[in-house]
Structure formats: C-alpha cells, structure tokens
Design a protein around this motif. Structure first.
Motif, PDB file in Angstrom:
ATOM      1  N   PRO A   1      -8.209  14.215  -0.075  1.00 16.17           N
ATOM      2  CA  PRO A   1      -7.212  14.041  -1.128  1.00 16.17           C
ATOM      3  C   PRO A   1      -7.470  12.746  -1.901  1.00 16.17           C
ATOM      4  N   SER A   2      -7.085  12.727  -3.168  1.00 11.72           N
ATOM      5  CA  SER A   2      -7.361  11.543  -3.990  1.00 11.72           C
ATOM      6  C   SER A   2      -6.267  11.329  -5.019  1.00 11.72           C
ATOM      7  N   THR A   3      -6.370  10.189  -5.716  1.00 17.50           N
ATOM      8  CA  THR A   3      -5.522   9.934  -6.874  1.00 17.50           C
ATOM      9  C   THR A   3      -6.218  10.567  -8.060  1.00 17.50           C
ATOM     10  N   SER A   4      -5.622  11.598  -8.609  1.00 21.10           N
ATOM     11  CA  SER A   4      -6.191  12.273  -9.770  1.00 21.10           C
ATOM     12  C   SER A   4      -5.093  13.057 -10.462  1.00 21.10           C
ATOM     13  N   GLY A   5      -5.210  13.202 -11.771  1.00 21.42           N
ATOM     14  CA  GLY A   5      -4.208  13.951 -12.522  1.00 21.42           C
ATOM     15  C   GLY A   5      -2.827  13.371 -12.314  1.00 21.42           C
ATOM     16  N   GLN A   6      -1.902  14.193 -11.873  1.00 18.96           N
ATOM     17  CA  GLN A   6      -0.526  13.774 -11.650  1.00 18.96           C
ATOM     18  C   GLN A   6      -0.259  13.459 -10.180  1.00 18.96           C
ATOM     19  N   ASN A   7      -1.301  13.066  -9.446  1.00 10.72           N
ATOM     20  CA  ASN A   7      -1.211  12.762  -8.018  1.00 10.72           C
ATOM     21  C   ASN A   7      -1.574  11.313  -7.759  1.00 10.72           C
ATOM     22  N   PHE A   8      -0.921  10.716  -6.748  1.00  7.98           N
ATOM     23  CA  PHE A   8      -1.255   9.360  -6.317  1.00  7.98           C
ATOM     24  C   PHE A   8      -1.419   9.375  -4.812  1.00  7.98           C
ATOM     25  N   LEU A   9      -2.596   8.964  -4.333  1.00  5.80           N
ATOM     26  CA  LEU A   9      -2.835   8.865  -2.899  1.00  5.80           C
ATOM     27  C   LEU A   9      -2.465   7.465  -2.453  1.00  5.80           C
ATOM     28  N   ILE A  10      -1.491   7.359  -1.555  1.00  2.00           N
ATOM     29  CA  ILE A  10      -1.084   6.050  -1.060  1.00  2.00           C
ATOM     30  C   ILE A  10      -2.193   5.514  -0.163  1.00  2.00           C
ATOM     31  N   PRO A  11      -2.744   4.350  -0.506  1.00  3.86           N
ATOM     32  CA  PRO A  11      -3.849   3.825   0.300  1.00  3.86           C
ATOM     33  C   PRO A  11      -3.343   3.290   1.638  1.00  3.86           C
ATOM     34  N   THR A  12      -3.660   4.000   2.713  1.00  2.00           N
ATOM     35  CA  THR A  12      -3.196   3.595   4.036  1.00  2.00           C
ATOM     36  C   THR A  12      -3.995   4.311   5.105  1.00  2.00           C
ATOM     37  N   ASN A  13      -3.915   3.806   6.281  1.00  2.00           N
ATOM     38  CA  ASN A  13      -4.426   4.498   7.459  1.00  2.00           C
ATOM     39  C   ASN A  13      -3.237   4.631   8.383  1.00  2.00           C
ATOM     40  N   LEU A  14      -2.603   5.768   8.367  1.00  7.20           N
ATOM     41  CA  LEU A  14      -1.358   5.926   9.120  1.00  7.20           C
ATOM     42  C   LEU A  14      -1.555   6.077  10.616  1.00  7.20           C
ATOM     43  N   GLY A  15      -2.785   6.139  11.072  1.00 12.34           N
ATOM     44  CA  GLY A  15      -3.010   6.330  12.498  1.00 12.34           C
ATOM     45  C   GLY A  15      -2.378   5.258  13.362  1.00 12.34           C
ATOM     46  N   ASP A  16      -2.267   4.024  12.827  1.00 10.30           N
ATOM     47  CA  ASP A  16      -1.701   2.936  13.634  1.00 10.30           C
ATOM     48  C   ASP A  16      -0.542   2.246  12.924  1.00 10.30           C
ATOM     49  N   LYS A  17       0.117   2.942  12.028  1.00  7.73           N
ATOM     50  CA  LYS A  17       1.216   2.374  11.255  1.00  7.73           C
ATOM     51  C   LYS A  17       2.513   3.127  11.537  1.00  7.73           C
ATOM     52  N   PRO A  18       3.643   2.517  11.170  1.00  6.35           N
ATOM     53  CA  PRO A  18       4.924   3.222  11.316  1.00  6.35           C
ATOM     54  C   PRO A  18       4.924   4.519  10.508  1.00  6.35           C
ATOM     55  N   SER A  19       5.776   5.463  10.888  1.00  6.20           N
ATOM     56  CA  SER A  19       5.736   6.762  10.232  1.00  6.20           C
ATOM     57  C   SER A  19       6.884   7.009   9.263  1.00  6.20           C
ATOM     58  N   LEU A  20       7.671   5.992   8.935  1.00  5.49           N
ATOM     59  CA  LEU A  20       8.714   6.172   7.935  1.00  5.49           C
ATOM     60  C   LEU A  20       8.242   5.578   6.619  1.00  5.49           C
ATOM     61  N   LEU A  21       8.411   6.334   5.550  1.00  6.03           N
ATOM     62  CA  LEU A  21       7.972   5.926   4.220  1.00  6.03           C
ATOM     63  C   LEU A  21       9.188   5.852   3.305  1.00  6.03           C
ATOM     64  N   ARG A  22       9.454   4.662   2.765  1.00  6.45           N
ATOM     65  CA  ARG A  22      10.576   4.468   1.835  1.00  6.45           C
ATOM     66  C   ARG A  22      10.026   4.557   0.421  1.00  6.45           C
ATOM     67  N   LEU A  23      10.637   5.399  -0.425  1.00  6.68           N
ATOM     68  CA  LEU A  23      10.196   5.630  -1.800  1.00  6.68           C
ATOM     69  C   LEU A  23      11.335   5.399  -2.780  1.00  6.68           C
ATOM     70  N   THR A  24      11.061   4.647  -3.849  1.00  6.23           N
ATOM     71  CA  THR A  24      12.015   4.442  -4.941  1.00  6.23           C
ATOM     72  C   THR A  24      11.305   4.828  -6.238  1.00  6.23           C
ATOM     73  N   PRO A  25      11.538   6.051  -6.735  1.00 11.96           N
ATOM     74  CA  PRO A  25      10.802   6.544  -7.896  1.00 11.96           C
ATOM     75  C   PRO A  25      11.333   5.997  -9.223  1.00 11.96           C
ATOM     76  N   PHE A  26      10.430   5.908 -10.213  1.00 11.04           N
ATOM     77  CA  PHE A  26      10.809   5.459 -11.554  1.00 11.04           C
ATOM     78  C   PHE A  26       9.999   6.215 -12.595  1.00 11.04           C
ATOM     79  N   CYS A  27      10.426   6.107 -13.851  1.00 11.08           N
ATOM     80  CA  CYS A  27       9.712   6.752 -14.952  1.00 11.08           C
ATOM     81  C   CYS A  27       9.596   5.778 -16.112  1.00 11.08           C
ATOM     82  N   GLY A  28       8.701   6.100 -17.020  1.00  5.88           N
ATOM     83  CA  GLY A  28       8.522   5.283 -18.213  1.00  5.88           C
ATOM     84  C   GLY A  28       8.348   6.190 -19.406  1.00  5.88           C
ATOM     85  N   ALA A  29       8.851   5.759 -20.518  1.00  7.78           N
ATOM     86  CA  ALA A  29       8.772   6.621 -21.682  1.00  7.78           C
ATOM     87  C   ALA A  29       8.671   5.829 -22.972  1.00  7.78           C
TER      88      ALA A  29
END
Length: 189
Positions: free
Chosen positions: A38-66
């Motif tokens: 998977p990658s960052t392309s088009g309308q997708n963003f790959l969060i750069p991380t290695n979750l194998g040794d990290k906490p498993s809760l992800l906090r997201l605060t979305p925004f838009c621009g126009a």
C-alpha cells in the motif's frame, strides 16, 4: 526499604498527513488483496509507521481545505475510510497484502462559522461531525454532536488498528469548490 519502579511507554507523536487533493465525486480506491505494498497515491495516505511494536489505538482529527471557508453545500458528502493492511508471506517468500476496513466515516461541517487553521501553509477547516458506518465495531467517536451553528469544535475518532501492519486513510467528497483537499491529524496512543 521502598523501591522505585519506573514504567515507560511510548509517548504519542501528534502528526499530520499530507494535504490530499480530492477529485469531486470519485469513489474510494478498491481495497483488494494485492502483491503491491500500500502507498500514498491518489486520494490515499499511508501513515508511515511500523505497528508491530506500537500501540494499536489511532486517534484521527480530519480536516478539509477549499481556499475559502467551506460550507455543507460547497463541500458535500465528505468521508474518510481507514484501511488496515496485513502482510502475509507466501511459501515462495513473496509477500501479499490483505486489507481490512477498520472505519468508514461520514464527516460533516458546522452550519455556523467553521474554524480554520494553517496546516503546512494552507488554510484548513476541521470537520465538526463524524458518523461511523454500520458494521464497524472498532471506532469510538468524539464528536461535538450534530452540525449546528453553535457546534464548531473539531471532531475526532479513535480507531483500534487490531495489530494490522500498515494503515491507509482514504478520502472522498463531492465538492463544488476549486481544488479541494482533505487531511487528518493523527497519533498512535
């Protein structure tokens, strides 16, 4: 004699995605098992991380621009999907990537004055409402409520990544504004 015990845990890093250009009316990218990472392309963003040794809760605060303050009519039907990917290794040693939809969110803007903030030099506007799609049990919503003139605080969601190795955010919207963008503040907790 008392002994001090120190417990240390990873401290979250509060980061932001790139600003993702959204093509009005474009559907989410198909998420099917693939031999391509998977990658960052088009309308997708790959969060750069290695979750194998990290906490498993992800906090997201979305925004838009126009460019100008968006409204529910100039930036309609915004949505964000959270996709987790697991790497499986075939007997040949070649990896394959299998997706799991972790969250399907419909986002909303206040009908009042929308807050703004400069993110990476571009004015962005936080969404104030998040609604989770049916059948997605791993999401807690921290949303001020329904879109109303008095409801201008940013919403946030907490997603359990259930040990998946890659996390990808997908964005979509129907926008009548020029060059709409979407993004997200994120942190692993």
């Amino acid at each position: 004699m008392p002994t001090d015990i120190t417990i240390s845990t990873d401290k979250p890093s509060y980061l932001t995605t790139n600003l993702i250009s959204v093509t009005s009316g474009t559907a989410y990218t198909t998420t099917a098992p693939t031999a391509t990472i998977p990658s960052t392309s088009g309308q997708n963003f790959l969060i750069p991380t290695n979750l194998g040794d990290k906490p498993s809760l992800l906090r997201l605060t979305p925004f838009c621009g126009a460019g100008a303050a968006p409204t529910t009519t100039t930036f309609a039907s915004p949505a964000m999907r959270v996709v987790g990917w697991t790497t499986y290794v075939q007997t040949s040693g070649t990896p394959i990537y299998v997706p799991t939809i972790l969250a399907d969110l419909t986002l909303g803007l206040t009908t009042g004055t929308v807050q703004s903030l400069s993110v990476n030099g571009v004015t962005q506007y936080p969404f104030s409402v998040a609604t989770v799609g049916a059948g997605v049990p791993t999401v807690n919503v921290y949303s001020p409520g329904t879109a109303a003139a008095s409801n201008v605080e940013p919403c946030a969601v907490l997603v359990d990544t259930v040990g998946l190795q890659y996390i990808q955010l997908q964005f979509r919207a129907t926008a009548s504004v020029a060059s709409p963008t979407m993004g997200c503040f994120y942190a692993f907790l």
